[in-house]
Design a protein around this motif. Structure first.
Motif, PDB file in Angstrom:
ATOM      1  N   ASP A 289      22.299   8.773 -58.725  1.00  0.00           N
ATOM      2  CA  ASP A 289      22.561  10.150 -59.165  1.00  0.00           C
ATOM      3  C   ASP A 289      22.993  11.028 -57.999  1.00  0.00           C
ATOM      4  O   ASP A 289      23.807  11.927 -58.145  1.00  0.00           O
ATOM      5  CB  ASP A 289      21.302  10.759 -59.805  1.00  0.00           C
ATOM      6  N   VAL A 290      22.403  10.766 -56.830  1.00  0.00           N
ATOM      7  CA  VAL A 290      22.659  11.572 -55.634  1.00  0.00           C
ATOM      8  C   VAL A 290      22.910  10.633 -54.456  1.00  0.00           C
ATOM      9  O   VAL A 290      22.175   9.664 -54.265  1.00  0.00           O
ATOM     10  CB  VAL A 290      21.468  12.504 -55.313  1.00  0.00           C
ATOM     11  N   VAL A 291      23.940  10.940 -53.663  1.00  0.00           N
ATOM     12  CA  VAL A 291      24.223  10.186 -52.438  1.00  0.00           C
ATOM     13  C   VAL A 291      24.058  11.133 -51.250  1.00  0.00           C
ATOM     14  O   VAL A 291      24.618  12.228 -51.230  1.00  0.00           O
ATOM     15  CB  VAL A 291      25.645   9.604 -52.446  1.00  0.00           C
ATOM     16  N   VAL A 292      23.271  10.692 -50.269  1.00  0.00           N
ATOM     17  CA  VAL A 292      23.056  11.468 -49.045  1.00  0.00           C
ATOM     18  C   VAL A 292      23.731  10.722 -47.903  1.00  0.00           C
ATOM     19  O   VAL A 292      23.370   9.590 -47.599  1.00  0.00           O
ATOM     20  CB  VAL A 292      21.549  11.654 -48.754  1.00  0.00           C
ATOM     21  N   TRP A 293      24.702  11.359 -47.271  1.00  0.00           N
ATOM     22  CA  TRP A 293      25.495  10.712 -46.230  1.00  0.00           C
ATOM     23  C   TRP A 293      24.961  11.119 -44.851  1.00  0.00           C
ATOM     24  O   TRP A 293      24.926  12.295 -44.509  1.00  0.00           O
ATOM     25  CB  TRP A 293      26.958  11.124 -46.356  1.00  0.00           C
ATOM     26  N   THR A 294      24.550  10.136 -44.033  1.00  0.00           N
ATOM     27  CA  THR A 294      23.948  10.448 -42.730  1.00  0.00           C
ATOM     28  C   THR A 294      24.583   9.666 -41.584  1.00  0.00           C
ATOM     29  O   THR A 294      24.017   9.616 -40.487  1.00  0.00           O
ATOM     30  CB  THR A 294      22.432  10.151 -42.742  1.00  0.00           C
ATOM     31  N   THR A 295      25.726   9.070 -41.802  1.00  0.00           N
ATOM     32  CA  THR A 295      26.319   8.210 -40.784  1.00  0.00           C
ATOM     33  C   THR A 295      27.658   8.753 -40.319  1.00  0.00           C
ATOM     34  O   THR A 295      28.413   9.332 -41.094  1.00  0.00           O
ATOM     35  CB  THR A 295      26.494   6.769 -41.314  1.00  0.00           C
ATOM     36  N   GLY A 296      27.955   8.579 -39.044  1.00  0.00           N
ATOM     37  CA  GLY A 296      29.197   9.071 -38.471  1.00  0.00           C
ATOM     38  C   GLY A 296      29.095  10.526 -38.056  1.00  0.00           C
ATOM     39  O   GLY A 296      28.254  11.274 -38.562  1.00  0.00           O
ATOM     40  N   PHE A 297      29.928  10.940 -37.115  1.00  0.00           N
ATOM     41  CA  PHE A 297      29.888  12.327 -36.657  1.00  0.00           C
ATOM     42  C   PHE A 297      31.288  12.800 -36.305  1.00  0.00           C
ATOM     43  O   PHE A 297      32.203  12.011 -36.072  1.00  0.00           O
ATOM     44  CB  PHE A 297      28.980  12.470 -35.432  1.00  0.00           C
ATOM     45  N   THR A 298      31.444  14.104 -36.288  1.00  0.00           N
ATOM     46  CA  THR A 298      32.664  14.739 -35.794  1.00  0.00           C
ATOM     47  C   THR A 298      32.274  15.899 -34.893  1.00  0.00           C
ATOM     48  O   THR A 298      31.148  16.413 -34.978  1.00  0.00           O
ATOM     49  CB  THR A 298      33.543  15.281 -36.939  1.00  0.00           C
ATOM     50  N   VAL A 299      33.181  16.318 -34.054  1.00  0.00           N
ATOM     51  CA  VAL A 299      32.985  17.516 -33.238  1.00  0.00           C
ATOM     52  C   VAL A 299      34.175  18.432 -33.472  1.00  0.00           C
ATOM     53  O   VAL A 299      35.247  17.984 -33.912  1.00  0.00           O
ATOM     54  CB  VAL A 299      32.857  17.174 -31.739  1.00  0.00           C
ATOM     55  N   PRO A 300      34.027  19.727 -33.211  1.00  0.00           N
ATOM     56  CA  PRO A 300      35.167  20.634 -33.371  1.00  0.00           C
ATOM     57  C   PRO A 300      36.356  20.188 -32.529  1.00  0.00           C
ATOM     58  O   PRO A 300      36.199  19.607 -31.448  1.00  0.00           O
ATOM     59  CB  PRO A 300      34.614  21.979 -32.883  1.00  0.00           C
ATOM     60  N   SER A 301      37.550  20.483 -33.004  1.00  0.00           N
ATOM     61  CA  SER A 301      38.771  20.075 -32.300  1.00  0.00           C
ATOM     62  C   SER A 301      39.221  21.099 -31.272  1.00  0.00           C
ATOM     63  O   SER A 301      40.279  20.922 -30.646  1.00  0.00           O
ATOM     64  CB  SER A 301      39.891  19.846 -33.321  1.00  0.00           C
ATOM     65  N   LEU A 302      38.448  22.144 -31.061  1.00  0.00           N
ATOM     66  CA  LEU A 302      38.882  23.241 -30.187  1.00  0.00           C
ATOM     67  C   LEU A 302      39.200  22.784 -28.775  1.00  0.00           C
ATOM     68  O   LEU A 302      40.182  23.221 -28.168  1.00  0.00           O
ATOM     69  CB  LEU A 302      37.805  24.325 -30.148  1.00  0.00           C
ATOM     70  N   ALA A 303      38.345  21.917 -28.215  1.00  0.00           N
ATOM     71  CA  ALA A 303      38.573  21.460 -26.844  1.00  0.00           C
ATOM     72  C   ALA A 303      39.882  20.675 -26.753  1.00  0.00           C
ATOM     73  O   ALA A 303      40.708  20.908 -25.854  1.00  0.00           O
ATOM     74  CB  ALA A 303      37.402  20.606 -26.358  1.00  0.00           C
ATOM     75  N   ALA A 304      40.089  19.750 -27.672  1.00  0.00           N
ATOM     76  CA  ALA A 304      41.319  18.961 -27.670  1.00  0.00           C
ATOM     77  C   ALA A 304      42.535  19.850 -27.909  1.00  0.00           C
ATOM     78  O   ALA A 304      43.575  19.700 -27.251  1.00  0.00           O
ATOM     79  CB  ALA A 304      41.243  17.867 -28.728  1.00  0.00           C
ATOM     80  N   ASP A 305      42.434  20.770 -28.863  1.00  0.00           N
ATOM     81  CA  ASP A 305      43.549  21.672 -29.176  1.00  0.00           C
ATOM     82  C   ASP A 305      43.927  22.535 -27.979  1.00  0.00           C
ATOM     83  O   ASP A 305      45.094  22.915 -27.819  1.00  0.00           O
ATOM     84  CB  ASP A 305      43.191  22.569 -30.355  1.00  0.00           C
ATOM     85  N   ALA A 306      42.931  22.856 -27.142  1.00  0.00           N
ATOM     86  CA  ALA A 306      43.178  23.708 -25.978  1.00  0.00           C
ATOM     87  C   ALA A 306      43.739  22.941 -24.790  1.00  0.00           C
ATOM     88  O   ALA A 306      44.074  23.545 -23.763  1.00  0.00           O
ATOM     89  CB  ALA A 306      41.882  24.412 -25.568  1.00  0.00           C
ATOM     90  N   GLY A 307      43.810  21.613 -24.909  1.00  0.00           N
ATOM     91  CA  GLY A 307      44.326  20.815 -23.810  1.00  0.00           C
ATOM     92  C   GLY A 307      43.274  20.426 -22.793  1.00  0.00           C
ATOM     93  O   GLY A 307      43.607  19.925 -21.705  1.00  0.00           O
TER      94      GLY A 307
END
Length: 369
Positions: free
Chosen positions: A220-238
């Motif tokens: 009925d419910v799926v709880v996702w706890t795997t994998g991560f992301t970080v904001p792209s601001l650092a990469a976008d800024a070079g």
């Protein structure tokens, strides 16, 4: 001359950095955060399971610190003119930037996660999961890391009417010692949690998950706890980043490409001299924030900063409110055979969580700075 220090992110690491920096003379510290509340992220599985967490407004937490708080979303970092662009249209100039934006869950690498799964990554998502559980009977937690283990056991203990299942691509507790794995299995059996390990999820649907070999596991419910992301601001800024988009920093937590930028917390890739990458945790983020400000202030005073030195002691895993697992580790975070379990371990874990909040509110720097 006043040094303008802008800190991005008011989590554990960001608040420590801002508070410590504000104690120095001739500095103006601005802390930018998208929300006006501080949330103990390590307790969000408790919130999802039905427990109420204490409200912690940032204005109250920062009162009297000398830190200027700006509630807004950062849309860009402009290292060319050393400024931060906010969603409201303002620009904040800086002489030194502390990048502490943290991490979030990866909702895009597996089809259906963003549309059908819940997470415990931020308070709003934990609240939505809490509300959804009122109308569901079967819960599948995907991910066998610490977050998944804590979420599954908390839900099973606090909501015994639910059927809780944990699905993980690896072996349950693979990074633990044999004693740790045995205790984990005993707790899961006691709480009635079904374990499907060595089972990779290929898709999330409204009625459950589909495993890589094609089996549909109803839920009925799926709880996702795997994998991560970080904001792209650092990469976008070079700025120099790793393959995950985390800011690359040197042994003093300073950006390897832009010396006026420091990185702490989950959004920075921190490595020891031997190459060991430190894991995402308060145990890493809090001392890293102290080190970054220690280095920043040392350089400001014309001194050469000392490199960051750190070693792990344990991993603390809550298993509901009445049990826990403290896995002792060696300096490079590899499990020893020794563990602490049961109510004493639960008390230990709670003490660690409370201490993390206390340190974040009352940080210190060595007198040898």
């Amino acid at each position: 001359m006043t040094t303008r220090i802008v800190v991005l992110g008011a989590g554990y690491s960001g608040q420590v950095a801002a508070r410590l920096a504000a104690r120095a003379q001739d500095v103006a510290v601005t802390l930018v955060n998208q929300r006006d509340r501080f949330v103990e992220r390590v307790r969000l599985h408790q919130l999802a399971a039905g427990q109420d967490l204490r409200e912690r407004p940032l204005t109250e937490l920062l009162a009297g610190t000398g830190v200027r708080l700006v509630i807004d979303r950062v849309t860009a970092v402009d290292p060319g003119d050393r400024s931060v662009v906010l969603a409201g249209g303002d620009r904040l100039p800086y002489d030194t930037l502390v990048y502490a934006l943290g991490s979030g869950m990866d909702l895009t690498s597996v089809p259906g996660v963003a549309e059908h799964a819940h997470t415990v990554a931020v308070a709003e998502e934990a609240q939505r999961l809490r509300a959804r559980l009122r109308t569901g009977d079967v819960v599948t937690v995907v991910g066998g890391g610490l977050t998944g283990i804590e979420a599954a056991t908390e839900l099973a203990e606090q909501r015994p009417e639910l059927k809780v299942r944990l699905v993980t691509a690896g072996a349950l507790g693979a990074a633990l010692s044999e004693k740790g794995r045995r205790h984990l299995r005993r707790v899961f059996a006691r709480l009635g949690i079904e374990v499907r390990d060595e089972a990779e999820v290929a898709e999330v649907r409204a009625d459950g998950v589909v495993l890589a070999e094609g089996e549909h596991v109803r839920s009925d419910v799926v709880v996702w706890t795997t994998g991560f992301t970080v904001p792209s601001l650092a990469a976008d800024a070079g700025l120099a980043v790793d393959d995950h988009g985390r800011l690359l920093v040197d042994e003093t937590l300073r950006s390897t490409s832009h010396p006026e930028v420091y990185g702490v917390g989950d959004a920075a890739a921190v490595r020891m001299p031997g190459g060991q990458e430190l894991r995402m945790a308060c145990a890493t983020g809090l001392p890293a924030a102290q080190q970054a400000i220690r280095a920043l202030l040392a350089r400001r005073a014309g001194r050469r900063p000392k490199p960051f030195r750190f070693r792990y002691v344990n991993q603390c895993i809550s298993l509901g409110r009445r049990d826990a697992l403290v896995q002792f580790v060696n300096a490079d975070d590899q499990a020893k055979e020794s563990v602490l379990t049961g109510r004493l371990a639960a008390l230990y874990k709670e003490t660690v969580v409370r201490s993390a909040f206390h340190v974040q509110r009352h940080p210190s720097l060595p007198t040898s700075l």
